[in-house]
Design a protein around this motif. Sequence first.
Motif, short mmCIF file in Angstrom:
data_model
loop_
_atom_site.label_atom_id
_atom_site.label_comp_id
_atom_site.label_asym_id
_atom_site.label_seq_id
_atom_site.Cartn_x
_atom_site.Cartn_y
_atom_site.Cartn_z
N PHE A 92 -66.07 18.76 -56.96
CA PHE A 92 -67.32 18.01 -57.60
C PHE A 92 -67.58 16.89 -56.70
CE2 PHE A 92 -68.02 20.92 -61.39
CZ PHE A 92 -69.24 22.10 -60.86
N PHE A 93 -68.45 16.67 -55.63
CA PHE A 93 -68.31 15.18 -54.97
C PHE A 93 -69.78 14.63 -55.67
CE2 PHE A 93 -70.01 13.15 -51.65
CZ PHE A 93 -68.89 11.97 -51.80
N SER A 94 -69.51 13.46 -55.66
CA SER A 94 -70.69 12.34 -56.27
C SER A 94 -70.78 10.51 -55.49
CB SER A 94 -71.05 11.89 -57.84
OG SER A 94 -72.50 10.93 -58.25
N THR A 95 -71.74 10.62 -55.32
CA THR A 95 -71.54 9.24 -55.04
C THR A 95 -71.91 7.78 -55.73
OG1 THR A 95 -74.22 8.87 -54.17
CG2 THR A 95 -72.69 9.82 -52.33
N GLY A 96 -71.63 8.51 -56.98
CA GLY A 96 -72.01 7.14 -57.86
C GLY A 96 -72.27 8.56 -59.24
N GLY A 97 -72.01 6.62 -60.23
CA GLY A 97 -72.15 7.74 -61.73
C GLY A 97 -71.41 8.00 -62.35
N LEU A 98 -70.97 7.66 -63.64
CA LEU A 98 -69.74 7.65 -64.54
C LEU A 98 -69.60 9.43 -64.53
CD1 LEU A 98 -67.35 6.74 -64.74
CD2 LEU A 98 -68.63 6.15 -67.24
N TRP A 99 -69.32 9.96 -63.88
CA TRP A 99 -69.51 11.40 -64.48
C TRP A 99 -68.47 11.88 -65.12
CZ3 TRP A 99 -73.98 14.74 -63.58
CH2 TRP A 99 -74.90 14.56 -62.91
N LYS A 112 -78.75 7.83 -62.19
CA LYS A 112 -80.12 7.41 -61.15
C LYS A 112 -79.98 7.74 -59.92
CE LYS A 112 -81.57 3.89 -64.03
NZ LYS A 112 -81.18 2.47 -63.75
N ASN A 113 -80.07 9.19 -59.94
CA ASN A 113 -80.50 10.16 -59.31
C ASN A 113 -79.04 9.96 -58.06
OD1 ASN A 113 -82.86 11.33 -59.52
ND2 ASN A 113 -83.58 9.33 -58.74
N ASN A 114 -78.07 10.14 -58.33
CA ASN A 114 -76.38 10.89 -57.45
C ASN A 114 -76.00 11.73 -58.51
OD1 ASN A 114 -75.63 7.89 -56.38
ND2 ASN A 114 -76.35 7.04 -58.20
N PRO A 115 -76.56 13.05 -57.67
CA PRO A 115 -76.15 13.90 -58.09
C PRO A 115 -74.46 14.42 -58.58
CG PRO A 115 -77.88 14.68 -56.88
CD PRO A 115 -77.18 12.65 -56.74
N LEU A 116 -73.86 15.19 -58.84
CA LEU A 116 -72.78 15.91 -58.71
C LEU A 116 -73.03 17.19 -58.01
CD1 LEU A 116 -69.71 15.39 -59.76
CD2 LEU A 116 -70.27 16.65 -61.60
N TRP A 117 -72.06 16.98 -57.38
CA TRP A 117 -72.58 18.39 -55.99
C TRP A 117 -71.33 19.57 -56.31
CZ3 TRP A 117 -77.37 18.83 -53.66
CH2 TRP A 117 -77.65 18.17 -53.88
N LEU A 118 -71.56 20.93 -56.40
CA LEU A 118 -70.39 21.29 -56.54
C LEU A 118 -69.95 21.51 -55.32
CD1 LEU A 118 -68.45 23.48 -57.77
CD2 LEU A 118 -70.66 25.32 -57.65
N GLN A 119 -68.91 21.69 -54.43
CA GLN A 119 -68.28 21.56 -53.23
C GLN A 119 -67.76 23.16 -53.44
OE1 GLN A 119 -66.69 17.83 -51.77
NE2 GLN A 119 -64.66 18.40 -53.69
N ALA A 120 -68.89 24.12 -53.33
CA ALA A 120 -68.66 25.72 -53.02
C ALA A 120 -70.49 25.51 -52.07
CB ALA A 120 -68.95 26.28 -54.05
N ALA A 121 -70.21 26.03 -50.87
CA ALA A 121 -71.22 26.93 -50.07
C ALA A 121 -72.25 27.56 -50.73
CB ALA A 121 -71.04 26.80 -48.68
N LEU A 122 -73.14 27.71 -50.77
CA LEU A 122 -74.73 28.84 -50.72
C LEU A 122 -74.56 29.95 -50.00
CD1 LEU A 122 -75.95 26.82 -53.20
CD2 LEU A 122 -73.83 27.85 -53.81
N PRO A 123 -75.20 31.10 -50.57
CA PRO A 123 -75.50 31.48 -49.20
C PRO A 123 -77.21 32.16 -49.57
CG PRO A 123 -75.09 32.75 -51.69
CD PRO A 123 -74.21 31.72 -51.36
N PRO A 124 -78.05 32.35 -47.99
CA PRO A 124 -79.94 32.11 -48.86
C PRO A 124 -80.23 32.68 -50.37
CG PRO A 124 -79.20 32.82 -46.42
CD PRO A 124 -77.78 33.01 -47.90
N SER A 270 -79.63 13.74 -63.14
CA SER A 270 -80.29 13.06 -63.57
C SER A 270 -80.64 11.93 -63.46
CB SER A 270 -79.67 12.46 -65.42
OG SER A 270 -78.42 11.35 -65.07
N TRP A 271 -81.08 10.79 -64.12
CA TRP A 271 -82.37 9.64 -63.71
C TRP A 271 -81.70 8.33 -64.72
CZ3 TRP A 271 -83.54 6.47 -60.24
CH2 TRP A 271 -83.83 5.45 -60.36
N GLU A 272 -82.52 8.57 -66.02
CA GLU A 272 -81.47 7.78 -66.81
C GLU A 272 -81.16 8.11 -68.55
OE1 GLU A 272 -85.32 4.68 -67.78
OE2 GLU A 272 -83.89 3.51 -65.62
N ALA A 273 -82.22 9.78 -68.89
CA ALA A 273 -81.84 10.29 -69.74
C ALA A 273 -80.35 10.20 -69.67
CB ALA A 273 -82.18 11.64 -69.91
#
Length: 285
Positions: A92-99, A112-124, A270-273
């Motif tokens: 995974f990859f994120s630009t922020g947040g203590l995931w 605060k809207n710093n997603p944890l992105w799965l580093q896998a390309a998705l099909p349509p 997530s945001w604050e939850a």
Amino acid sequence: MGQARRKEKQPEAPGPQAPPAQDTSPGEPAGHVAWKKPEGLSGRGWAVLLGVLVLLQFPLLHYALLRGEAPTTASLPYTQDFGDPGVVQRDFFSTGGLWRVVKGQLLSPGVKNNPLWLQAALPPNVAVEFDVRSESPEGDIKVELFGDGTDHASGYVFIHGGWNNTLSIIARLDEHGASLGTLQAQAQRAAEKRGGGASAGLVETGVFKKDTHMRVEARPYPVKIGQTYHWRIERRGSLLRWSIDGRPFMEFDDPLPLVGKGHDRFGFSSWEAQLYFDNLRIEPL
């Protein structure tokens, strides 16, 4: 009889000195000192200041100008039970947040809207499933689908119990965009102005474009604190379907689906939850 002595004349003590005359402009009171513009930075001073600013902003400039396509370290079909804490760094990859992984679950501690992105390309056409619970009274469970792998709201955002557990949405490029109902009303007015039985379609009237920011809104059941939900989101063609615990929840048929490069990643968010995710499964359809 001697002559009276002549009294010597004593020198007079000097009186107070008058202040030196000061330049005044006509109409200004006496004693006013005219303002003079301070000298500006020299050429060298400006160069030093510019260098400091560039140094301070270098991470942002590097991110904005030099970043390329999000990397890929995982492939589909993908399953993850978060039994290994190292998976956050590996897949995974994120630009922020203590995931982090806590007791076999992925914790999103109000990032605060710093997603944890799965580093896998998705099909349509794809299906995404996972379990999730909120430990915050505001609910606000959130994930992102078909984003670019780095930026929040670069694709679709799915929110259950947002805005203090009052509203659920499927957002397109903007959580705060215009509602689908608002766009449909605009399209209807545009068609009426054209007359002659003109189509009131969103695309045909020009109301809906490739970069349109909007959202579909619903107010079904709110999130219950501490309850685990099973989500399934799938897209077939232009239709997004979202179910919770096996029941249809929301759907959106996008007239101009977000596909291709920049719209092929999935991310938890997530945001604050405080949210806990588990048992992720992603498979092509």
